[in-house]
Design an enzyme around this catalytic site. Structure first.
Site, PDB file in Angstrom:
ATOM      1  N   SER A  29       0.854  -1.188   0.000  1.00 49.70           N
ATOM      2  CA  SER A  29       0.000   0.000   0.000  1.00 49.70           C
ATOM      3  C   SER A  29       0.885   1.230   0.000  1.00 49.70           C
ATOM      4  O   SER A  29       2.051   1.175   0.413  1.00 49.70           O
ATOM      5  CB  SER A  29      -0.889  -0.009   1.254  1.00 49.70           C
ATOM      6  OG  SER A  29      -1.532   1.233   1.442  1.00 49.70           O
TER       7      SER A  29
ATOM      8  N   TYR B  51      -1.625  -0.212  10.665  1.00 45.74           N
ATOM      9  CA  TYR B  51      -1.693  -0.543   9.241  1.00 45.74           C
ATOM     10  C   TYR B  51      -0.404  -0.130   8.534  1.00 45.74           C
ATOM     11  O   TYR B  51       0.159  -0.912   7.754  1.00 45.74           O
ATOM     12  CB  TYR B  51      -2.894   0.162   8.612  1.00 45.74           C
ATOM     13  CG  TYR B  51      -3.158  -0.238   7.182  1.00 45.74           C
ATOM     14  CD1 TYR B  51      -3.620  -1.517   6.876  1.00 45.74           C
ATOM     15  CD2 TYR B  51      -2.954   0.653   6.130  1.00 45.74           C
ATOM     16  CE1 TYR B  51      -3.860  -1.895   5.557  1.00 45.74           C
ATOM     17  CE2 TYR B  51      -3.197   0.287   4.815  1.00 45.74           C
ATOM     18  CZ  TYR B  51      -3.649  -0.986   4.538  1.00 45.74           C
ATOM     19  OH  TYR B  51      -3.889  -1.357   3.237  1.00 45.74           O
TER      20      TYR B  51
END
Length: 239
Positions: free
Chosen positions: A142, A155
């Site tokens: 990501s 995250y």
């Protein structure tokens, strides 16, 4: 005949979103598939959807954060497929909040799925690739693995770690003709993004799972001599 026809691929998080779109895209290329997800209903439905593409499709349910489940699932799929040419580490979860507000169990769950899951699945599949002296591993990371943001400590930590794992493993196995690549998509219009509370905005301008699948195909079709460490993919501003 396509460039990928008759190859085999294992995809995690295959029941929905990017994983499902990637499975469909690879099936259209003639790739035989081994699918992993937690939901057997999602996997069975996807297998039915892929039945028109004249490829072998097998699936196994597993929580990628559980090493025992992963080892059993990967071994079973490789046994059915005969080999593994492509591994797509796509399974992931997201949850956001200030570090002091997130319970340790929530933080650890994100690390265990996103990082340890990638490690467990790769570790289970890699010996077969090393024996073959060939393979391609794509880790779906990501942009959160490139730049941290407030409320994203868990995250971002998991995705930064996946980026480090990717770079180190690439150096380990490149002489064995195994390519290791990380994709760094920004927000994708998936159920995961919606459930995590990410801003979706105008869906017409959002990146779709099929867009990421197309980038995966492009990376897999590169000449064997080309090693790509990271491929970024950004959407137009969804706001």
């Amino acid at each position: 005949m396509t460039a990928l026809q008759h190859q085999t691929a294992i995809i995690t998080g295959a029941g929905k979103g990017i994983g499902k779109s990637t499975a469909i895209a690879l099936a259209k290329e003639g790739v035989h598939l081994g699918l992993i997800a937690r939901s057997e209903a999602d996997l069975a439905a996807l297998k039915d959807e892929l039945s028109s593409h004249n490829v072998n499709v097998y699936y196994a349910t597993a929580d990628v954060s559980d090493k025992g489940q992963v080892d059993q699932a990967v071994a079973g799929l490789i046994g059915q497929l005969g080999r593994v040419d492509i591994l797509i580490n796509n399974a992931g979860i997201a949850s956001f909040g200030k570090l002091v507000d997130m319970e340790p169990e929530q933080w650890e769950r994100i690390i265990n799925v996103n990082l340890m899951g990638t490690y467990y699945v790769t570790r289970a599949a890699l010996p077969t690739m090393l024996e073959q002296n060939s393979g391609a591993i794509i880790n779906v990371a990501s942009t959160a693995g490139l730049s941290g943001f407030a409320t994203g400590s868990a995250y971002c930590a998991s995705k930064f770690a996946v980026m480090g794992l990717t770079e180190a493993l690439m150096q380990e196995v490149r002489k064995s003709n195994i390519r290791v690549t990380a994709l760094t998509p920004s927000t994708v219009n998936t159920e995961l993004a919606v459930n995590a509370g990410l801003p979706i905005g105008n869906e017409d301008r959002m990146m779709q799972p099929e867009d990421v699948a197309e980038l995966i195909l492009a990376a897999l079709k590169l000449p064997a001599r080309v090693f790509v460490k990271m491929a970024g993919i950004w959407t137009t501003n969804p706001q």
